[in-house]
Every structure is written in structure tokens, then in C-alpha cells.
Design an enzyme around this catalytic site. Structure first.
Site, PDB file in Angstrom:
ATOM      1  N   HIS A 137       0.863  -1.186   0.000  1.00 49.78           N
ATOM      2  CA  HIS A 137       0.000   0.000   0.000  1.00 49.78           C
ATOM      3  C   HIS A 137       0.897   1.234   0.000  1.00 49.78           C
ATOM      4  O   HIS A 137       2.032   1.197   0.477  1.00 49.78           O
ATOM      5  CB  HIS A 137      -0.869  -0.050   1.264  1.00 49.78           C
ATOM      6  CG  HIS A 137      -1.939   0.985   1.340  1.00 49.78           C
ATOM      7  ND1 HIS A 137      -1.705   2.293   1.702  1.00 49.78           N
ATOM      8  CD2 HIS A 137      -3.290   0.892   1.127  1.00 49.78           C
ATOM      9  CE1 HIS A 137      -2.853   2.969   1.705  1.00 49.78           C
ATOM     10  NE2 HIS A 137      -3.824   2.141   1.359  1.00 49.78           N
ATOM     11  N   ASP A 214       2.775  -4.393   7.949  1.00 53.21           N
ATOM     12  CA  ASP A 214       1.523  -3.652   7.776  1.00 53.21           C
ATOM     13  C   ASP A 214       0.393  -4.658   7.958  1.00 53.21           C
ATOM     14  O   ASP A 214       0.108  -5.457   7.073  1.00 53.21           O
ATOM     15  CB  ASP A 214       1.490  -3.012   6.389  1.00 53.21           C
ATOM     16  CG  ASP A 214       0.140  -2.403   6.033  1.00 53.21           C
ATOM     17  OD1 ASP A 214      -0.805  -2.517   6.833  1.00 53.21           O
ATOM     18  OD2 ASP A 214       0.024  -1.817   4.935  1.00 53.21           O
ATOM     19  N   GLN A 217      -4.896  -5.116   6.931  1.00 50.82           N
ATOM     20  CA  GLN A 217      -5.869  -6.009   6.308  1.00 50.82           C
ATOM     21  C   GLN A 217      -5.905  -7.389   6.943  1.00 50.82           C
ATOM     22  O   GLN A 217      -6.854  -8.142   6.721  1.00 50.82           O
ATOM     23  CB  GLN A 217      -5.564  -6.140   4.809  1.00 50.82           C
ATOM     24  CG  GLN A 217      -5.742  -4.879   4.004  1.00 50.82           C
ATOM     25  CD  GLN A 217      -7.191  -4.418   3.939  1.00 50.82           C
ATOM     26  OE1 GLN A 217      -8.123  -5.202   4.069  1.00 50.82           O
ATOM     27  NE2 GLN A 217      -7.381  -3.128   3.744  1.00 50.82           N
ATOM     28  N   LYS A 240     -10.582  -1.019  10.054  1.00 51.51           N
ATOM     29  CA  LYS A 240     -10.617  -2.284   9.313  1.00 51.51           C
ATOM     30  C   LYS A 240     -11.198  -3.399  10.177  1.00 51.51           C
ATOM     31  O   LYS A 240     -11.637  -4.432   9.654  1.00 51.51           O
ATOM     32  CB  LYS A 240      -9.208  -2.700   8.879  1.00 51.51           C
ATOM     33  CG  LYS A 240      -8.402  -1.623   8.175  1.00 51.51           C
ATOM     34  CD  LYS A 240      -8.897  -1.331   6.794  1.00 51.51           C
ATOM     35  CE  LYS A 240      -7.917  -0.407   6.070  1.00 51.51           C
ATOM     36  NZ  LYS A 240      -8.375  -0.056   4.713  1.00 51.51           N
ATOM     37  N   CYS A 378      -4.727   2.413  -3.758  1.00 48.60           N
ATOM     38  CA  CYS A 378      -3.475   2.888  -3.142  1.00 48.60           C
ATOM     39  C   CYS A 378      -2.334   1.895  -3.353  1.00 48.60           C
ATOM     40  O   CYS A 378      -1.470   1.718  -2.472  1.00 48.60           O
ATOM     41  CB  CYS A 378      -3.674   3.167  -1.651  1.00 48.60           C
ATOM     42  SG  CYS A 378      -4.666   4.627  -1.318  1.00 48.60           S
TER      43      CYS A 378
END
Length: 420
Positions: A137, A214, A217, A240, A378
Site C-alpha cells: 500500500h 503492515d 488487512q 478495518k 493505493c
């Protein structure tokens, strides 16, 4: 058996999610859009909120609103207890060692920037390298580019294959003592690919390379144990995870955070201030300058409790069934190309549909009451790799059903009829 015996995990967290009951927890799902029942397939962008979260935020503002850590009066103490209770819930949820290891941020983006500027920037010299993947991202690309511009370091990229999987052999060849940090996404928001983060961390550790993950998600789709993964930094966002926007967290080990200088200065992150010198506060306050998003943290805590009560095993199994069903259904369209066919995926399907531009497709689908995401998500470098300007994306949450997938497929059928 004694009536006080603890329930088994199977009884507490059944393998089958009662989706119809879950849907009753989300008031927005009763809406109609363009005269049709809302089908929300944009959870990867931002999940909807259950009543438990909405009520927690509302109750905070109605009953407990005050600033935290700074008052002896009752409301301030109540607000502080609620705020720190949310931190403790997150500590338990990700298996951190203590509250000192969890820093509240505005979200994953701020967490990554905090690591870039506080942890890594003081260490970098020209010739050093930062390693990230081709599927990142923008939030896990741009901060490192900025850092390279500031320090003379070089950004290196781990390639992906046509299935949307990381090339681990290529990663092996990129690892060296020159690499000062490896940043990798746990689950791709654009492809749904679940990366083998534990394996990647083990590979990096052979060269003493710290790893930032990261996790934005991953958190809503699977149980995450930061200690088991072996990473050094884990970044996440509440919205999220069915929680509020504008709140997230950074996890790292206490000794790592202790050695890092503050990123922002202001109230709360200090112990004593004079014009000659400032003494910084202890963890986690050292990295939480200013008045925080207190209501957001309270809602975040409620979201964590909600997910914990459902059981992530049941959520994962349900979303896996949805992904399998939807993949079979959309694969019947000859002109539909799925972008991202990794063996291990979360509930995301990105696709192109013949010559129809994704933005046009999304607009038409919306007329059927179905909310999907269109664009580059993104991840512009990833779109360039697959040689597409954009994709349409459906992403599933714990409240979605196979019947909703059927509505979406019917909308695709009608869209195709319009263009033939």
C-alpha cells in the site's frame, strides 16, 4: 461435570458463524441504496460498525466525556479507565507482553511513519537499504521514499509473480547487512494475498534485519500473535476491524520503543519541561503527544471485544467459504479477469471486466445497491505490474452472505447485457 467448569473453545467460538444473527448487530445493513437492499462489499476499505461499537462511543460522550490522564475528578478518571482498558484489550488480543508495547496512533499510516522517523531515520547513512515488496500500500511505500530522500538510503523492491505472490527466492538474494529494515504487508488490500510473514521474519533475522508488518488487512480476517510472527513492528487500524476511524496502533517490543526518541512533542509525552530541557514520559505515553482520540479508543476496545466473542476461527471459516463461492461464480464470466490468484488469500477479489472501465462498472453496480471499490486501491506500482489502470474489487466481511454474492453476480450479468 461441575457447573463452574470452563467452556471449551468449541462452545465459546463455534466453527460456524451465525451470520443472520451477526447481521442484526449492524444497523446500516437495513439501509436501501437506489431502492435496493444494501450489499456492502467494500470492507477492505473500511468495515461497518456493530451496535456494540456505536453504543460504546455514544455512551462515552453521553456519560464519561473528559480528557484522560490529567484530572482527579470522576469523569477524567472514568475516561482514563476506559481508554487504558481498550489498550489492555488490544494487548491481550495480539499477545503483546504489556501495555508499554502498544502505542495508540491515528492508524496504520501514522504507525509506519512513526517507525520511519523515530526508529529508522537516526540509523540510516548513504548506502543503506530499505526493503519492501511490490504489493505494498502507498502507506508502506511513501514514508520509506521520503526517508531515502532525507538520508541517502536506497529503496529495494521484492518482486511478485503473476499470481500476486512474493518471490521468496528473490527476497533471499536481496537480504544483506546493508538492509536496515524490511517492510511487508501481511494481507494485500488489492489482491487478498496472505503473505508468509513468519517465514519472511525468520529469513530477515539471519541478517539481523528488523521487520515491520503492515497488518491493517490481516487483523479483521485472522488471529494475529505478534510474538509468534517474530516481527519487530506491527501496525494496524481500528476501522478495518469494525471499529472507529482515526485510531490504530503500533506494537513493538518494550526495549525497542525505549531506545527510540519521541516522534512528536507536546502534552502527555513529558514528565518535566523547562526552557533548558525536557524529560520525556515513560511508555506508552512517550509516543502519544497531545489529547488522543479517546472515544475512538473506547470504540476500538469494543470492536476487539466483539471480534473476540465471535471467535476469529469462525470468522475465517465463513469468509473462506464466501471467497470460494464468489470465485466460482465470477469465474463463469469469460471476460472477467481476476487480478491476484495466490494460493493463500483473504476475502478479496480484484478483477477487470472486459473493456468496461472499473469506475463505470462500480457506478452501474451501485444502482443495484451493491457497494464495491474501484480504482488503484493505493497500490499504483502493483497496478502497473499487472498492466491495468485500475480494478474493481469486492471484499467480504463477517456480515456478508452467499445470497449477497448472487445479487452481485446478477448485477454483473445485467451490466454485461448493457454493453453487448
Amino acid at each position: 461435570m461441575s457447573s463452574t467448569a470452563p467452556l471449551s473453545n468449541e462452545l465459546l467460538h463455534p466453527a460456524v458463524l451465525d451470520v443472520e444473527k451477526v447481521r442484526q448487530d449492524f444497523p446500516i445493513l437495513t439501509r436501501q441504496v437506489n431502492g435496493k437492499p444494501l450489499v456492502y462489499f467494500d470492507t477492505a476499505a473500511s468495515a461497518q460498525r456493530p451496535l456494540a461499537v456505536i453504543d460504546a462511543v455514544s455512551d462515552f460522550y453521553r456519560e464519561h466525556n473528559a480528557n484522560v490522564h490529567r484530572g482527579v475528578h470522576t469523569l477524567s478518571q472514568e475516561a482514563t479507565d476506559l481508554y487504558e482498558s481498550a489498550r489492555r484489550r488490544l494487548v491481550r488480543y495480539i499477545n503483546a507482553n504489556s501495555e508499554r508495547e502498544v502505542i495508540f496512533t491515528r492508524g496504520t499510516t501514522e504507525a509506519i511513519n512513526l517507525v520511519a522517523q523515530s526508529y529508522l531515520r537516526p540509523k540510516l547513512v548513504p548506502g543503506d537499504e530499505i526493503l519492501i515488496s511490490h504489493m505494498e500500500h502507498h502507506s508502506n511505500i511513501v514514508p520509506w521514499q521520503m526517508l531515502c530522500e532525507q538520508t541517502g538510503a536506497t529503496l529495494k523492491i521484492i518482486p511478485v509473480n503473476q499470481r500476486g505472490e512474493l518471490e521468496l527466492d528473490a527476497l533471499e538474494s536481496l537480504l544483506s547487512e546493508r538492509v536496515k529494515l524490511l517492510g511487508v504487508v501481511h494481507v494485500s488490500n488489492a489482491l487478498g494475498t496472505i503473505n508468509p510473514v513468519k517465514q519472511i521474519c525468520a529469513m530477515a533475522k539471519r541478517f539481523d534485519i528488523p521487520v515491520l508488518v503492515d497488518g491493517a488487512q490481516a487483523m479483521p480476517h485472522q488471529k494475529v500473535d505478534v510474538q509468534d510472527l517474530g516481527c519487530d513492528f506491527y501496525c494496524l487500524s481500528a476501522h478495518k476491524m469494525y471499529g472507529p476511524t482515526g485510531i490504530g496502533a503500533l506494537w513493538s517490543r518494550e526495549q525497542t520503543l525505549e531506545a527510540m526518541p519521541p516522534w512528536q512533542g507536546g502534552g502527555e509525552m513529558i514528565l518535566q519541561v523547562t526552557f533548558e530541557k525536557t524529560t520525556y514520559n515513560q511508555l506508552p505515553s512517550k509516543f502519544e503527544a497531545g489529547t488522543p482520540n479517546i472515544a475512538g479508543a473506547v470504540g476500538f476496545g469494543a470492536a476487539i471485544e466483539y471480534l473476540d466473542n465471535l471467535g476469529m476461527d469462525a470468522v475465517m471459516a465463513h469468509e473462506s467459504r464466501l471467497l470460494d463461492y464468489a470465485t466460482r461464480q465470477v469465474s463463469a464470466f469469460e471476460e472477467l479477469r481476476i487480478i491476484g490468484t495466490a494460493k493463500h488469500k483473504a476475502g478479496v477479489i480484484s478483477f477487470t471486466f472486459g473493456d468496461i472501465h472499473p469506475h463505470d462498472l462500480g457506478t452501474i453496480i451501485d444502482h443495484h445497491g451493491v457497494a464495491i471499490r474501484t480504482g488503484h486501491h493505493c497500490t499504483m506500482p502493483l497496478m502497473q505490474f499487472f498492466q491495468v489502470p485500475a480494478t474493481a474489487r469486492v471484499s467480504f466481511g463477517l456480515y456478508n452472505t452467499e445470497a449477497e454474492i448472487d445479487i452481485f453476480v446478477d448485477a454483473l450479468e445485467q451490466t454485461r447485457a448493457m454493453f453487448t
